[in-house]
Design an enzyme around this catalytic site. Sequence first.
Site, PDB file in Angstrom:
ATOM      1  N   SER A 140      34.735  30.495  33.956  1.00  0.00           N
ATOM      2  CA  SER A 140      36.236  31.311  33.135  1.00  0.00           C
ATOM      3  C   SER A 140      36.160  30.805  32.286  1.00  0.00           C
ATOM      4  CB  SER A 140      36.529  32.636  33.393  1.00  0.00           C
ATOM      5  OG  SER A 140      37.722  33.148  32.832  1.00  0.00           O
ATOM      6  N   TYR A 153      42.212  34.505  40.977  1.00  0.00           N
ATOM      7  CA  TYR A 153      40.776  34.640  40.192  1.00  0.00           C
ATOM      8  C   TYR A 153      40.925  33.173  39.216  1.00  0.00           C
ATOM      9  CZ  TYR A 153      37.613  35.694  36.309  1.00  0.00           C
ATOM     10  OH  TYR A 153      36.718  35.846  35.473  1.00  0.00           O
TER      11      TYR A 153
END
Length: 253
Positions: A140, A153
């Site tokens: 990501s 995350y």
Amino acid sequence: MDHHHHDEKRRIWITGASSGIGYALAERLAGQGDSVAISARSEGKLNELASASSNIAAYPLDVTEQKRVHEVIEAIEADGAIDIAVLNAGAWALMDADEMDVGKIRNGFEVNYMGVIYALEKLIPLMKARGHGHIAIMASVAGFRGLPRSMAYGPTKAALINLAETLKPELEKFGIHVTVINPGFVDTPATKDNPFPMPDLITADEAARFIAEGLDKQKVEIIFPWRFALIMKALRVLPYRPFYWAMRRIMGQ
């Protein structure tokens, strides 16, 4: 629908395929004639997706279970070699530093990072023996720099980007391609509760198209949408002072 004509059916395994990007990618690849094995925890959703296409087969899996990951890979390979593995299973939680939930942080690493490691542990020797294969790791843009509220995350995605960079030069000697996928904001169950503005939000279907095209080209990095990706790429090389100034602005401090 753009149809790609491959000499033979590619066998593609997608983890985290019961929703979001994984689901949309499975649909797209099956629709263009690839043979797709899908994995996720929710058996119901998987079977629903599998029953919609003769090109999709369901293999329920919790990627945090090392032995089970290996068993599923063996089961899929019993019908033919996996050409492309899209390791996409992900856990997502927003978290402030003063509300640390260690359980959620540990789970994030178990799913996002160790889930990929367990798959690689089995896939690399198989692909090495064959002299070909393609591994795509879902990271990501949140792995580029530390972003607000992403402590459960972002670090897992930073680890995956580092992992992909570590493996690529070594694995390409064996004919194994490594692709890292760095999406920006995609409209999926994972992002629906985000309390902040998400610039250039795209649909899961659009994300799937970018990924499918990038896999076809065996790209080193698949990053999208391009305008937001460009901003994130710039942030990555920004020195600390302007970077932290920008983060404070975003956080409204």
